[in-house]
Design an enzyme around this catalytic site. Structure first.
Site, PDB file in Angstrom:
ATOM      1  CG  HIS A 129      -9.537   7.262  98.445  1.00 46.26           C
ATOM      2  ND1 HIS A 129      -9.682   6.185  99.269  1.00 46.26           N
ATOM      3  CD2 HIS A 129     -10.698   8.156  98.593  1.00 46.26           C
ATOM      4  CE1 HIS A 129     -10.926   6.149  99.279  1.00 46.26           C
ATOM      5  NE2 HIS A 129     -11.438   7.110  99.203  1.00 46.26           N
ATOM      6  CG  PHE A 130      -8.161   8.691 102.739  1.00 49.98           C
ATOM      7  CD1 PHE A 130      -8.896   9.833 102.307  1.00 49.98           C
ATOM      8  CD2 PHE A 130      -8.944   7.366 102.903  1.00 49.98           C
ATOM      9  CE1 PHE A 130     -10.194   9.653 102.306  1.00 49.98           C
ATOM     10  CE2 PHE A 130     -10.487   7.390 102.942  1.00 49.98           C
ATOM     11  CZ  PHE A 130     -11.095   8.653 102.560  1.00 49.98           C
TER      12      PHE A 130
END
Length: 143
Positions: free
Chosen positions: A50-51
């Protein structure tokens, strides 16, 4: 600093990688408000996905960190020692800015009312003087 991470682990059951409060800076005299800190680092598990190309702390984890801060307040009260605190509700939460590695979240949880074993609180997380998250949570304290 009032409590470090070792002290926090004596009060709440959360452990790495899900302990999201690094320290408690203060609890007001009437035990209705608490201030904690979360130092966000790139080596945390959530940033693997993420991410990968642009690390952003998931909003749900910021709310969880705020709830854990509130748990320290609730479970340090004499009548709640040895109990657990569970989410009972999340209301009016707004995300005002992204939180990224290198940020230090200052989290404030203020109890607003209590009905039996249900506690209501206002939450706020800031990075420096900029609001990142605001809202309300409810927690149930029990065995």
């Amino acid at each position: 600093m009032l409590y470090n991470s070792n002290d926090i682990q004596k009060i709440i059951p959360h452990r790495y990688p899900f302990l999201l409060v690094d320290c408690i800076e203060s609890i007001n005299e009437d035990q209705t408000s608490i201030v904690g800190k979360k130092c966000v680092t790139a080596n945390e598990m959530q940033f693997l996905g993420h991410f990968p190309q642009k690390h952003v702390m998931p909003g749900v984890l910021i709310v969880e960190a705020l709830a854990q801060t509130g748990c320290v307040l609730l479970l340090s009260k004499e009548e709640n020692k040895g109990k657990l605190a569970y989410f009972a509700g999340i209301n009016k939460v707004r995300f005002k800015r992204q939180v990224i590695p290198g940020d230090v979240l200052t989290m404030t949880v203020t109890l607003t009312k209590q009905k039996a074993s249900i506690y209501f609180a206002k939450i706020e997380a800031k990075v420096e003087d900029e609001v990142a998250v605001v809202g309300e949570i409810m927690c149930s304290v029990g065995d």
